[in-house]
Design a protein around this motif. Structure first.
Motif, mmCIF file in Angstrom:
data_model
loop_
_atom_site.group_PDB
_atom_site.id
_atom_site.type_symbol
_atom_site.label_atom_id
_atom_site.label_comp_id
_atom_site.label_asym_id
_atom_site.label_seq_id
_atom_site.Cartn_x
_atom_site.Cartn_y
_atom_site.Cartn_z
ATOM 1 N N LYS A 183 24.921 65.771 45.303
ATOM 2 C CA LYS A 183 26.293 65.418 45.687
ATOM 3 C C LYS A 183 26.983 64.675 44.550
ATOM 4 O O LYS A 183 26.387 63.802 43.908
ATOM 5 C CB LYS A 183 26.288 64.559 46.949
ATOM 6 N N TYR A 184 28.265 65.024 44.349
ATOM 7 C CA TYR A 184 29.075 64.394 43.306
ATOM 8 C C TYR A 184 30.402 63.964 43.907
ATOM 9 O O TYR A 184 31.127 64.792 44.471
ATOM 10 C CB TYR A 184 29.286 65.362 42.146
ATOM 11 N N GLU A 185 30.700 62.666 43.809
ATOM 12 C CA GLU A 185 31.940 62.127 44.358
ATOM 13 C C GLU A 185 33.028 62.174 43.284
ATOM 14 O O GLU A 185 32.798 61.779 42.145
ATOM 15 C CB GLU A 185 31.730 60.693 44.832
ATOM 16 N N VAL A 186 34.194 62.659 43.698
ATOM 17 C CA VAL A 186 35.336 62.760 42.779
ATOM 18 C C VAL A 186 36.494 61.964 43.367
ATOM 19 O O VAL A 186 36.821 62.105 44.547
ATOM 20 C CB VAL A 186 35.756 64.234 42.568
ATOM 21 N N GLN A 187 37.126 61.143 42.528
ATOM 22 C CA GLN A 187 38.294 60.358 42.936
ATOM 23 C C GLN A 187 39.429 60.577 41.945
ATOM 24 O O GLN A 187 39.191 60.727 40.743
ATOM 25 C CB GLN A 187 37.948 58.870 43.017
ATOM 26 N N TYR A 188 40.654 60.567 42.477
ATOM 27 C CA TYR A 188 41.833 60.710 41.623
ATOM 28 C C TYR A 188 43.007 59.987 42.274
ATOM 29 O O TYR A 188 42.989 59.710 43.481
ATOM 30 C CB TYR A 188 42.178 62.186 41.372
ATOM 31 N N GLN A 189 44.029 59.687 41.479
ATOM 32 C CA GLN A 189 45.206 58.950 41.957
ATOM 33 C C GLN A 189 46.457 59.659 41.423
ATOM 34 O O GLN A 189 46.875 59.429 40.288
ATOM 35 C CB GLN A 189 45.163 57.493 41.476
ATOM 36 N N PRO A 190 47.069 60.521 42.233
ATOM 37 C CA PRO A 190 48.210 61.309 41.757
ATOM 38 C C PRO A 190 49.462 60.451 41.578
ATOM 39 O O PRO A 190 49.633 59.411 42.233
ATOM 40 C CB PRO A 190 48.408 62.347 42.853
ATOM 41 N N VAL A 191 50.347 60.896 40.695
ATOM 42 C CA VAL A 191 51.603 60.177 40.436
ATOM 43 C C VAL A 191 52.819 61.044 40.751
ATOM 44 O O VAL A 191 53.955 60.547 40.745
ATOM 45 C CB VAL A 191 51.670 59.710 38.968
ATOM 46 N N ASN A 192 52.605 62.339 41.004
ATOM 47 C CA ASN A 192 53.701 63.245 41.330
ATOM 48 C C ASN A 192 53.458 63.862 42.700
ATOM 49 O O ASN A 192 52.324 64.207 43.048
ATOM 50 C CB ASN A 192 53.818 64.364 40.291
ATOM 51 N N ARG A 193 54.551 63.991 43.447
ATOM 52 C CA ARG A 193 54.423 64.606 44.753
ATOM 53 C C ARG A 193 54.515 66.125 44.630
ATOM 54 O O ARG A 193 54.854 66.665 43.586
ATOM 55 C CB ARG A 193 55.511 64.095 45.690
ATOM 56 N N GLY A 194 54.192 66.784 45.745
ATOM 57 C CA GLY A 194 54.243 68.241 45.754
ATOM 58 C C GLY A 194 52.854 68.852 45.634
ATOM 59 O O GLY A 194 51.823 68.179 45.692
ATOM 60 N N GLN A 195 52.824 70.164 45.470
ATOM 61 C CA GLN A 195 51.566 70.889 45.414
ATOM 62 C C GLN A 195 50.860 70.700 44.067
ATOM 63 O O GLN A 195 51.490 70.656 43.020
ATOM 64 C CB GLN A 195 51.786 72.381 45.672
ATOM 65 N N HIS A 196 49.536 70.603 44.157
ATOM 66 C CA HIS A 196 48.676 70.527 42.985
ATOM 67 C C HIS A 196 47.580 71.589 43.118
ATOM 68 O O HIS A 196 47.178 71.946 44.233
ATOM 69 C CB HIS A 196 48.018 69.146 42.864
ATOM 70 N N GLN A 197 47.107 72.091 42.017
ATOM 71 C CA GLN A 197 45.992 73.032 42.009
ATOM 72 C C GLN A 197 44.730 72.305 41.535
ATOM 73 O O GLN A 197 44.695 71.730 40.449
ATOM 74 C CB GLN A 197 46.278 74.218 41.083
ATOM 75 N N LEU A 198 43.694 72.349 42.389
ATOM 76 C CA LEU A 198 42.430 71.689 42.090
ATOM 77 C C LEU A 198 41.384 72.745 41.707
ATOM 78 O O LEU A 198 40.964 73.542 42.540
ATOM 79 C CB LEU A 198 41.956 70.879 43.308
ATOM 80 N N HIS A 199 40.994 72.744 40.439
ATOM 81 C CA HIS A 199 40.010 73.696 39.930
ATOM 82 C C HIS A 199 38.663 72.995 39.755
ATOM 83 O O HIS A 199 38.579 71.971 39.061
ATOM 84 C CB HIS A 199 40.454 74.282 38.579
ATOM 85 N N ILE A 200 37.634 73.552 40.382
ATOM 86 C CA ILE A 200 36.281 73.005 40.264
ATOM 87 C C ILE A 200 35.387 74.127 39.729
ATOM 88 O O ILE A 200 35.243 75.183 40.362
ATOM 89 C CB ILE A 200 35.759 72.485 41.613
ATOM 90 N N ARG A 201 34.786 73.897 38.576
ATOM 91 C CA ARG A 201 33.982 74.936 37.920
ATOM 92 C C ARG A 201 32.623 74.375 37.501
ATOM 93 O O ARG A 201 32.479 73.180 37.251
ATOM 94 C CB ARG A 201 34.715 75.489 36.692
ATOM 95 N N ILE A 202 31.668 75.287 37.437
ATOM 96 C CA ILE A 202 30.344 74.971 36.902
ATOM 97 C C ILE A 202 30.051 75.969 35.791
ATOM 98 O O ILE A 202 29.940 77.174 36.051
ATOM 99 C CB ILE A 202 29.246 75.037 37.991
ATOM 100 N N LYS A 203 30.012 75.467 34.575
ATOM 101 C CA LYS A 203 29.818 76.304 33.391
ATOM 102 C C LYS A 203 30.857 77.418 33.329
ATOM 103 O O LYS A 203 30.536 78.577 33.021
ATOM 104 C CB LYS A 203 28.400 76.884 33.355
ATOM 105 N N GLY A 204 32.094 77.068 33.673
ATOM 106 C CA GLY A 204 33.202 78.008 33.585
ATOM 107 C C GLY A 204 33.406 78.882 34.805
ATOM 108 O O GLY A 204 34.407 79.597 34.879
#
Length: 244
Positions: A183-204
């Motif tokens: 398990k890997y925990e990811v945290q982020y703090q956005p500064v712009n509203r609206g839609q965002h694209q979240l890309h999660i890759r393993i070795k591309g």
């Protein structure tokens, strides 16, 4: 398991020793039979050579019949198959059922190496893959799964996280840390509203469900204070806020 293996090893060594003793006994009996036939043939040969050396022609012709009969008897009793080792008292080594089940239970740890991580089978959980608020921490968990549909026991290499704002076309900084074997925990703090694209890759390679669409909404703190408050009216005509 170590104790069971040592016990099984002792049993197998004992069985092999018993098998060796039986084989040696069988080969000794075959050796004695071959030596007896060899002695008989040697005696017959010495008799013939002696007769040819000292006997007269009449004596040689007279003993021909008895000599042929003796040789026929010796060769008739001889079986060339005795020269090959006999397979007597073979021992069938049967696997111990308890030890078999014990080893089978530890097969994934002892015998079979872990299969590599499979990006297509990895997945995410947590509200952070769908919703977030401006200025507030959002969190989600990446679960690493291998080709056997089991959680990865080894650290995953090449895991990358990328969150991009569709409006501003800017990347959001993401912090990742391992919180378990898989398990890997990811945290982020956005500064712009609206839609965002979240890309999660393993070795591309994208994991299951990637890219995710994250909707970032304003938080109460990000709204700020009104520009001007109009009082002494029955009903407000509207509400004015700052640029955020």
């Amino acid at each position: 398991l170590q104790q069971a293996l040592e016990q099984r090893r002792t049993e197998l060594v004992g069985q092999l020793d018993q098998l060796t003793q039986l084989k040696l006994k069988s080969l000794a009996a075959e050796r004695d039979q071959v030596e007896l036939l060899h002695t008989q043939l040697t005696s017959c040969l010495e008799y013939v050579e002696g007769s040819l050396t000292t006997g007269t022609q009449e004596e040689i012709l007279g003993m021909k019949g008895s000599l042929l009969q003796q040789i026929s008897q010796i060769t008739g009793d001889f079986n060339s198959g005795i020269l090959a080792p006999k397979e007597e008292a073979n021992i069938l080594l049967v696997a111990d059922s308890d030890l078999h089940h014990a080893c089978k239970g530890f097969a994934g740890v002892v015998d079979q190496p872990e299969k590599p991580v499979c990006p297509e089978k990895c997945y995410c959980t947590g509200d952070g893959i769908k919703n977030a608020k401006i200025g507030e921490l959002a969190t989600f968990i990446v679960h690493a799964v291998n080709g056997s549909d089991k959680e990865c026991q080894q650290p995953v290499k090449g895991l990358s996280i990328e969150l991009v704002s569709c409006r501003a076309n800017t990347k959001v900084d993401c912090q990742m840390r391992q919180v378990g074997e898989s398990k890997y925990e990811v945290q982020y703090q956005p500064v712009n509203r609206g839609q965002h694209q979240l890309h999660i890759r393993i070795k591309g390679k994208s994991i299951k469900g990637s890219p995710y669409t994250v909707v970032v909404r304003p938080s109460l703190q990000s709204l700020g204070k009104p520009v001007r408050i109009i009082g002494n009216v029955r009903s407000p005509w509207g509400t004015a806020v700052n640029s955020k």
